[in-house]
Design an enzyme around this catalytic site. Structure first.
Site, PDB file in Angstrom:
ATOM      1  N   GLN A  44       4.120   4.032 -49.991  1.00 38.07           N
ATOM      2  CA  GLN A  44       3.159   4.926 -50.628  1.00 38.07           C
ATOM      3  C   GLN A  44       1.909   5.084 -49.781  1.00 38.07           C
ATOM      4  O   GLN A  44       1.646   4.282 -48.866  1.00 38.07           O
ATOM      5  CB  GLN A  44       2.780   4.379 -52.009  1.00 38.07           C
ATOM      6  CG  GLN A  44       2.247   2.961 -51.974  1.00 38.07           C
ATOM      7  CD  GLN A  44       2.366   2.226 -53.289  1.00 38.07           C
ATOM      8  OE1 GLN A  44       2.513   2.826 -54.350  1.00 38.07           O
ATOM      9  NE2 GLN A  44       2.294   0.906 -53.248  1.00 38.07           N
ATOM     10  N   ASP A  99      -3.139  -5.919 -56.088  1.00 37.10           N
ATOM     11  CA  ASP A  99      -4.596  -5.932 -55.871  1.00 37.10           C
ATOM     12  C   ASP A  99      -5.216  -7.273 -56.251  1.00 37.10           C
ATOM     13  O   ASP A  99      -6.352  -7.573 -55.880  1.00 37.10           O
ATOM     14  CB  ASP A  99      -5.278  -4.789 -56.618  1.00 37.10           C
ATOM     15  CG  ASP A  99      -5.062  -4.819 -58.129  1.00 37.10           C
ATOM     16  OD1 ASP A  99      -4.637  -5.863 -58.661  1.00 37.10           O
ATOM     17  OD2 ASP A  99      -5.316  -3.783 -58.775  1.00 37.10           O
ATOM     18  N   ASP A 168       2.722  -5.814 -63.822  1.00 33.43           N
ATOM     19  CA  ASP A 168       1.590  -4.923 -63.537  1.00 33.43           C
ATOM     20  C   ASP A 168       2.063  -3.862 -62.549  1.00 33.43           C
ATOM     21  O   ASP A 168       1.793  -3.937 -61.355  1.00 33.43           O
ATOM     22  CB  ASP A 168       0.429  -5.738 -62.967  1.00 33.43           C
ATOM     23  CG  ASP A 168      -0.767  -4.859 -62.596  1.00 33.43           C
ATOM     24  OD1 ASP A 168      -0.834  -3.710 -63.083  1.00 33.43           O
ATOM     25  OD2 ASP A 168      -1.617  -5.308 -61.808  1.00 33.43           O
ATOM     26  N   SER A 170       2.729   0.187 -61.159  1.00 32.23           N
ATOM     27  CA  SER A 170       2.203   1.551 -61.182  1.00 32.23           C
ATOM     28  C   SER A 170       3.123   2.392 -62.050  1.00 32.23           C
ATOM     29  O   SER A 170       4.047   1.880 -62.691  1.00 32.23           O
ATOM     30  CB  SER A 170       2.097   2.102 -59.754  1.00 32.23           C
ATOM     31  OG  SER A 170       3.319   1.953 -59.063  1.00 32.23           O
TER      32      SER A 170
END
Length: 293
Positions: A44, A99, A168, A170
């Site tokens: 990505q 992250d 978690d 996207s």
């Protein structure tokens, strides 16, 4: 001369505009100061910006993943809703979350002995360590292990390994697509210990109610109990995102936490509390009628 129509996310006149077919007819605009990183991983496009009023912001394939100003409302809830729904969470797995925000919250629980994070994109992890230190601090905890790889493949073959699994991811339109299917949920179920719970990013009730409904129906055929909660976050589409919570065994009630935060834990939190935990499951009528008929 007619102004050219912007059809994809990008910076126009100093504003980052989040435009995406997953939420047609609407866009989010954030005033930016500078671009801190722009690159393309194997999976990505990754960008990090310094914004005027939201601090540092990361986007993946044009979609806002986190901003310094409001990330806590998402990371605290996706972590603490399941963790405080377990009597003694010791062994934790985070799928995605490169992250570091979820891992940061997991590490606030003294009961945690091991926490392993598996994210498919090394660039997200690397750039978070460089630019998003407020999120990546959890990577340094000695109880944590960070792996780069496919979450589904990582969990395959694992049996009764984790007390809590947090997904978690996207949105399903991208590299996280495999984390939204029946095969993945079955693998998660097998990897949970008896009494274990899982919490997944559960999309937006204003935009994706049919998808949420189908996800919950799928999980009800696999897990003992399934429920849906949500949080408010300004920079996510329509200002809201949900969480799908599932238990390995029947008889679990997610709507009241089993434990309360210690004073030290509560002092470190900006969104989660025992009261917010309970309130997060109170859905507006249009969603309740669809998800809890």
């Amino acid at each position: 001369m007619a102004e050219k129509e912007l059809t994809e996310a990008g910076v126009v006149g100093g504003w980052y505009l989040e435009i995406n077919d997953q939420w047609p007819g609407q866009a989010m605009g954030i005033k930016v100061k500078s671009k801190l990183f722009e690159g393309k991983s194997d999976y990505q496009d990754v960008r990090v910006f310094e914004t005027e009023t939201y601090g540092k912001m990361m986007t993946l394939d044009g979609v806002i993943q986190s901003t310094q100003r409001d990330e806590f409302s998402y990371h605290e809830m996706i972590a603490h809703l399941p963790l405080f729904s377990h009597p003694n969470p010791e062994h934790i797995c985070v799928i995605g979350g490169g992250d570091g925000g979820v891992l940061r919250e997991v590490m606030k629980h003294p009961s945690v002995k091991t926490a392993i994070l598996c994210d498919i994109d090394a660039v997200v992890i690397e750039q978070s360590k460089v630019h998003l230190k407020h999120l990546a601090c959890g990577f340094e905890d000695p109880r944590a292990e960070v792996l780069v790889g496919d979450g589904l493949e990582f969990l395959k073959g694992k049996t009764a390994a984790y007390d809590v699994i947090i997904v978690d991811s996207s949105d399903p339109d991208g590299p996280a697509g495999s984390l939204f299917g029946e095969e993945f949920y079955k693998v998660v179920h097998a990897a949970l210990k008896p009494g274990g719970v899982t919490c997944s990013q559960g999309e937006c009730m204003w935009l994706h109610l049919p998808l949420i409904k189908s996800m919950m129906a799928c999980c009800r055929g696999i897990f003992g109990d399934v429920d849906y909660a949500y949080t408010c976050i300004p920079t996510y589409p329509s200002g809201q995102i949900g969480f799908m919570l599932c238990s390995k065994d029947s008889g679990k009630t997610f709507r009241s936490p089993l434990r309360e935060p210690t004073t030290a834990q509560q002092d470190s939190m900006q969104y989660y509390s025992t009261e917010i935990h309970r309130a997060a499951f109170v859905l507006p009528e249009f969603a309740r009628k669809e998800l809890r008929p």
